[in-house]
Design a protein around this motif. Sequence first.
Motif, PDB file in Angstrom:
ATOM      1  N   ASN A  39       6.411  -2.651   3.463  1.00  0.00           N
ATOM      2  CA  ASN A  39       5.535  -2.426   3.959  1.00  0.00           C
ATOM      3  C   ASN A  39       4.003  -2.610   3.353  1.00  0.00           C
ATOM      4  O   ASN A  39       3.479  -2.274   3.113  1.00  0.00           O
ATOM      5  N   THR A  40       3.536  -4.329   3.945  1.00  0.00           N
ATOM      6  CA  THR A  40       2.265  -4.782   3.449  1.00  0.00           C
ATOM      7  C   THR A  40       1.588  -4.934   4.885  1.00  0.00           C
ATOM      8  O   THR A  40       0.659  -5.203   5.113  1.00  0.00           O
ATOM      9  N   THR A  41       1.896  -4.330   5.685  1.00  0.00           N
ATOM     10  CA  THR A  41       0.950  -4.429   6.913  1.00  0.00           C
ATOM     11  C   THR A  41       0.432  -3.646   7.350  1.00  0.00           C
ATOM     12  O   THR A  41      -0.127  -2.307   6.204  1.00  0.00           O
ATOM     13  N   SER A  42       0.123  -3.597   8.507  1.00  0.00           N
ATOM     14  CA  SER A  42      -1.501  -2.128   8.429  1.00  0.00           C
ATOM     15  C   SER A  42      -0.972  -1.590  10.327  1.00  0.00           C
ATOM     16  O   SER A  42      -1.205  -0.848  10.360  1.00  0.00           O
ATOM     17  N   ALA A  43       0.264  -1.971  10.622  1.00  0.00           N
ATOM     18  CA  ALA A  43       1.369  -1.441  11.050  1.00  0.00           C
ATOM     19  C   ALA A  43       1.130   0.169  11.032  1.00  0.00           C
ATOM     20  O   ALA A  43       0.922   0.784  12.044  1.00  0.00           O
ATOM     21  N   GLY A  44       1.314   0.416  10.022  1.00  0.00           N
ATOM     22  CA  GLY A  44       1.462   2.350  10.102  1.00  0.00           C
ATOM     23  C   GLY A  44       0.200   2.140   9.993  1.00  0.00           C
ATOM     24  O   GLY A  44       0.050   4.163  10.505  1.00  0.00           O
ATOM     25  N   LEU A  45      -0.818   2.132   9.822  1.00  0.00           N
ATOM     26  CA  LEU A  45      -2.706   2.515   9.894  1.00  0.00           C
ATOM     27  C   LEU A  45      -2.880   2.723  11.039  1.00  0.00           C
ATOM     28  O   LEU A  45      -3.793   3.795  11.706  1.00  0.00           O
ATOM     29  N   PHE A  46      -2.174   3.057  12.513  1.00  0.00           N
ATOM     30  CA  PHE A  46      -1.866   2.014  13.645  1.00  0.00           C
ATOM     31  C   PHE A  46      -1.227   3.136  14.664  1.00  0.00           C
ATOM     32  O   PHE A  46      -0.995   2.996  15.712  1.00  0.00           O
ATOM     33  N   ALA A  47      -0.229   3.834  14.069  1.00  0.00           N
ATOM     34  CA  ALA A  47       1.227   4.354  14.815  1.00  0.00           C
ATOM     35  C   ALA A  47       1.947   3.381  14.875  1.00  0.00           C
ATOM     36  O   ALA A  47       2.745   3.385  16.015  1.00  0.00           O
ATOM     37  N   ALA A  48       1.745   1.947  14.463  1.00  0.00           N
ATOM     38  CA  ALA A  48       2.708   0.735  15.284  1.00  0.00           C
ATOM     39  C   ALA A  48       3.929   0.398  14.399  1.00  0.00           C
ATOM     40  O   ALA A  48       4.347   1.266  13.488  1.00  0.00           O
ATOM     41  N   LYS A  49       5.100   0.704  15.275  1.00  0.00           N
ATOM     42  CA  LYS A  49       6.643   0.903  14.107  1.00  0.00           C
ATOM     43  C   LYS A  49       7.192  -0.616  14.091  1.00  0.00           C
ATOM     44  O   LYS A  49       6.622  -2.122  15.315  1.00  0.00           O
ATOM     45  N   LEU A  50       6.901  -0.730  13.238  1.00  0.00           N
ATOM     46  CA  LEU A  50       7.903  -2.242  13.248  1.00  0.00           C
ATOM     47  C   LEU A  50       9.349  -2.155  13.381  1.00  0.00           C
ATOM     48  O   LEU A  50      10.006  -1.495  13.335  1.00  0.00           O
ATOM     49  N   PRO A  51       9.567  -3.487  13.678  1.00  0.00           N
ATOM     50  CA  PRO A  51      11.657  -3.787  14.695  1.00  0.00           C
ATOM     51  C   PRO A  51      12.123  -3.681  13.360  1.00  0.00           C
ATOM     52  O   PRO A  51      13.140  -4.624  13.380  1.00  0.00           O
ATOM     53  N   ILE A  52      12.445  -2.693  12.378  1.00  0.00           N
ATOM     54  CA  ILE A  52      13.895  -3.022  11.798  1.00  0.00           C
ATOM     55  C   ILE A  52      13.963  -2.054  11.835  1.00  0.00           C
ATOM     56  O   ILE A  52      14.190  -0.439  12.528  1.00  0.00           O
ATOM     57  N   LYS A  53      15.553  -2.328  12.166  1.00  0.00           N
ATOM     58  CA  LYS A  53      16.870  -1.074  12.124  1.00  0.00           C
ATOM     59  C   LYS A  53      17.071  -0.319  10.900  1.00  0.00           C
ATOM     60  O   LYS A  53      17.801  -0.709   9.971  1.00  0.00           O
ATOM     61  N   TRP A  54      16.752   0.963  10.957  1.00  0.00           N
ATOM     62  CA  TRP A  54      16.356   1.391   9.745  1.00  0.00           C
ATOM     63  C   TRP A  54      18.255   1.862   9.315  1.00  0.00           C
ATOM     64  O   TRP A  54      18.276   2.221   8.321  1.00  0.00           O
ATOM     65  N   SER A  55      19.208   2.290  10.499  1.00  0.00           N
ATOM     66  CA  SER A  55      20.014   2.585  10.307  1.00  0.00           C
ATOM     67  C   SER A  55      20.937   1.306   9.721  1.00  0.00           C
ATOM     68  O   SER A  55      22.127   1.965   9.026  1.00  0.00           O
ATOM     69  N   ALA A  56      20.797   0.459   9.486  1.00  0.00           N
ATOM     70  CA  ALA A  56      21.207  -0.690   8.929  1.00  0.00           C
ATOM     71  C   ALA A  56      20.767  -0.780   7.357  1.00  0.00           C
ATOM     72  O   ALA A  56      21.436  -1.084   6.702  1.00  0.00           O
ATOM     73  N   ALA A  57      20.038  -0.022   6.558  1.00  0.00           N
ATOM     74  CA  ALA A  57      19.489   0.219   5.051  1.00  0.00           C
ATOM     75  C   ALA A  57      20.443   0.722   4.350  1.00  0.00           C
ATOM     76  O   ALA A  57      21.244   1.615   4.839  1.00  0.00           O
ATOM     77  N   GLU A  58      20.676  -0.423   3.431  1.00  0.00           N
ATOM     78  CA  GLU A  58      21.388   0.415   2.431  1.00  0.00           C
ATOM     79  C   GLU A  58      21.629   1.835   2.366  1.00  0.00           C
ATOM     80  O   GLU A  58      20.463   2.059   2.110  1.00  0.00           O
ATOM     81  N   GLU A  59      22.715   2.246   1.504  1.00  0.00           N
ATOM     82  CA  GLU A  59      22.528   3.548   1.473  1.00  0.00           C
ATOM     83  C   GLU A  59      21.689   3.481  -0.352  1.00  0.00           C
ATOM     84  O   GLU A  59      22.081   2.290  -1.109  1.00  0.00           O
ATOM     85  N   GLY A  60      20.350   4.552  -0.545  1.00  0.00           N
ATOM     86  CA  GLY A  60      19.882   5.190  -1.247  1.00  0.00           C
ATOM     87  C   GLY A  60      18.129   3.570  -1.211  1.00  0.00           C
ATOM     88  O   GLY A  60      18.010   3.618  -2.233  1.00  0.00           O
TER      89      GLY A  60
END
Length: 85
Positions: free
Chosen positions: A49-70
């Motif tokens: 994540n190279t956006t400023s979203a985390g600085l403003f408590a904004a959530k990115l539209p990512i489905k984390w449950s679909a991420a590869e294990e590890g």
Amino acid sequence: LLPALVEAGFECTLWNRTRERAERLLADLKLQVPVVSHPEASDCGLILNTTSAGLFAAKLPIKWSAAEEGAIAYDVAYGHDLIFL
């Protein structure tokens, strides 16, 4: 980060909140990387994540449950409490 990853031989995709900005960035960097219309965690070993979203408590539209294990998720912002995952 993107030029270094591409130069090292990693397969990369790029997402930006606006496709035009993503395409402009690639043109400025003279890189050939697929631009995706939605950030996708599946089939990724590393998600940056190279956006400023985390600085403003904004959530990115990512489905984390679909991420590869590890898979690794990393927010390059610093200096504040971040909300990324």
